[in-house]
Enzyme design. Structure first.
Site, PDB file in Angstrom:
ATOM      1  N   HIS A 118       3.067   1.609  -5.198  1.00  0.00           N
ATOM      2  CA  HIS A 118       3.299   0.446  -4.773  1.00  0.00           C
ATOM      3  C   HIS A 118       3.725  -0.588  -5.450  1.00  0.00           C
ATOM      4  CE1 HIS A 118       2.757   2.502  -0.854  1.00  0.00           C
ATOM      5  NE2 HIS A 118       1.446   2.189  -0.661  1.00  0.00           N
ATOM      6  N   HIS A 188       5.188  -1.946   4.562  1.00  0.00           N
ATOM      7  CA  HIS A 188       4.086  -1.182   4.892  1.00  0.00           C
ATOM      8  C   HIS A 188       3.234  -1.640   6.079  1.00  0.00           C
ATOM      9  CE1 HIS A 188       0.646   1.248   3.607  1.00  0.00           C
ATOM     10  NE2 HIS A 188       0.925   1.499   2.599  1.00  0.00           N
ATOM     11  N   GLU A 323       6.540   4.170   6.458  1.00  0.00           N
ATOM     12  CA  GLU A 323       7.451   3.512   5.224  1.00  0.00           C
ATOM     13  C   GLU A 323       8.472   4.154   4.808  1.00  0.00           C
ATOM     14  OE1 GLU A 323       4.003   3.400   2.197  1.00  0.00           O
ATOM     15  OE2 GLU A 323       3.104   4.169   4.053  1.00  0.00           O
TER      16      GLU A 323
END
Ligand code: GLA
Length: 358
Positions: A118, A188, A323
Site C-alpha cells: 500500500h 480502502h 479494492e
C-alpha cells in the site's frame, strides 16, 4: 398530493449535490485538515477529508453509515489499516519491494514482512491532499515527489469524488508521471451494510471466473486460476461466511478472503461487477469499475483493539473491502495487465459505489 410528491422527487433527481467544507483538525506537524460533506437532494451524504483523501462516512437515505472509521481526525492518525483512504502509489503488495523498469532496478520502502504494501511507510493514505470543491464533487490532488518511498518519477494524482442523483459515489482517478513509473490506485473503504458485528451473513456476487492464487506471504504466484469448485466462486450470490473457514490452502494463507479476483469483461470499460447485499437490513452495495481486478478483503486482521465510530470495537471480519485495482505484484508479473505509467501518458480509472435498499 401524489403528483406534487412525484414532481418534487423529479426536481430532486435533477438537482446536483451540495458541497460544504469544514475544518477537521491538524496533523502532529501542524497541517490543517479539512472535511467536505457532499449531499444529494435524495439524502445520501458522503464526508471526505483531505488527510488521505479519506471517505470518513457514507450515509444512506435512512441515515445509516455504511463505512467503518473514526469520529475525529485523531482516530485516523493512530496506527490503523487504511480505513476509507486512497492507497498509493501502489495499492497492495510488491514482492520484496523490488522491481525493474526499463532495465533499471528499483528498491521500495518495505513495510509488510519482506514486501512493500500500500505505498510503503508513508503512502498516499498518510498525506494531506489539496482539495477543490465543484458543484457536486470534490477534487483532491497530491503531488508525489520523484523517489518518494523509492518510486521513480514525480506523480501528480487527482482523485475526484462525485455524488450523483442516482445515489452513487463516483471515484475518478487520474495521474500523470514526469518519468516512467508504476502506479495502482484504489480506495480502502471498509463496508458493513447492517451494523451487525461482522459481515459474514452479507450475500456477495463477484463477476469473476478467475482469481490470482497467492503464496504464504500473499504474493500472487502468477497463475490465473478458475474459481469453479473453490470458495472463491461468487458468480452466484453466496453468503460471505459460507466458505470463509474452508480447509482450503488459499483461505489459510489469507486467514479468510484477502485475494485478487480477475474481473470479467474488458478492463478500461466501466462494468458492474460486484453486488453485496445485507439480508438483515436490505441495503445493497453495487460496484462498477474500469479496473481489471478487485482485492476482496474480509477484515481478517481486525482484532477488536480498534475503537471506531460511536465507540464500536472493530472485531475480526467486522467489514469487507473491495479494492478495485490492478493485480498485486504486477511490476514483477509480465503476464498481468501492466501497471506502468509512461511519462506524460495519464493513468485514468473509475470506480462507482452505489448504495440502495431492497
Ligand atoms: C489489503 C491487504 C491486506 C491488508 C489490508 C489492510 O487488503 O491485502 O493484507 O493489508 O489491506 O490491513
Amino acid at each position: 398530493m401524489l403528483r406534487i410528491a412525484l414532481f418534487l422527487s423529479a426536481c430532486a433527481l435533477a438537482l446536483p449535490a451540495a458541497v460544504k467544507k469544514e475544518p477537521f483538525g491538524r496533523t502532529p506537524d501542524g497541517q490543517a485538515v479539512e472535511i467536505y460533506t457532499l449531499s444529494n437532494p435524495a439524502g445520501l451524504t458522503a464526508r471526505i477529508m483531505t488527510y488521505g483523501a479519506t471517505v470518513v462516512s457514507l450515509k444512506t437515505l435512512d441515515q445509516f453509515d455504511v463505512v467503518l472509521g473514526f469520529d475525529s481526525l485523531q482516530g485516523y492518525l493512530q496506527e490503523q489499516p487504511y480505513m476509507g483512504a486512497i492507497v498509493g502509489r501502489y495499492g497492495n503488495r510488491i514482492a520484496k519491494g523490488q522491481f525493474q523498469l526499463n532495465g533499471k532496478p528499483y528498491r521500495l520502502a518495505v513495510n509488510n514482512g519482506p514486501n512493500a504494501l500500500h505505498g510503503g511507510l508513508r503512502g498516499f493514505d498518510k498525506r494531506v491532499w489539496k482539495a477543490e470543491a465543484k458543484a457536486d464533487a470534490v477534487a483532491f490532488t497530491y503531488s508525489s515527489a520523484a523517489g518518494e518511498e523509492g518510486y521513480p518519477g514525480k506523480l501528480d494524482v487527482t482523485v475526484t469524488y462525485t455524488l450523483t442523483p442516482a445515489n452513487e459515489l463516483r471515484i475518478e482517478y487520474q495521474a500523470v508521471a514526469s518519468e516512467d513509473t508504476v502506479a495502482n490506485l484504489t480506495n480502502h473503504a471498509y463496508f458493513n451494510l447492517s451494523g451487525e458485528p461482522t459481515i459474514l451473513d452479507h450475500v456477495l456476487r463477484i463477476d469473476a471466473d478467475r482469481f490470482t492464487p497467492v503464496d504464504a506471504g500473499l504474493i500472487p504466484t502468477g497463475e490465473l486460476r478458475d474459481v469453479t469448485g473453490t470458495p472463491f466462486d461468487f458468480r452466484k450470490p453466496t453468503a460471505v461466511g459460507a466458505r470463509i473457514d474452508a480447509q482450503d490452502q488459499q483461505i489459510q494463507f489469507g486467514g479468510g478472503y484477502d485475494h485478487n479476483w480477475v474481473l470479467n469483461g474488458a478492463a478500461g470499460t466501466l462494468r458492474k461487477v460486484i453486488e453485496a447485499y445485507s439480508p438483515r437490513s436490505g441495503r445493497v452495495l453495487t460496484i462498477s469499475t474500469t479496473e481489471p481486478g478487485v482485492q476482496f478483503y474480509t477484515g481478517n486482521f481486525l482484532d477488536g483493539k480498534l475503537t471506531g465510530k460511536g465507540n464500536r470495537k472493530y472485531v475480526r471480519r467486522a467489514a469487507f473491502c473491495f479494492e478495485t485495482q490492478h493485480f498485486p505484484d504486477s511490476p514483477n508479473k509480465p503476464n498481468f495487465p501492466s501497471t506502468v505509467v509512461k511519462k506524460g501518458v495519464p493513468l485514468r480509472s473509475t470506480t462507482v459505489w452505489q448504495v440502495t435498499k431492497r
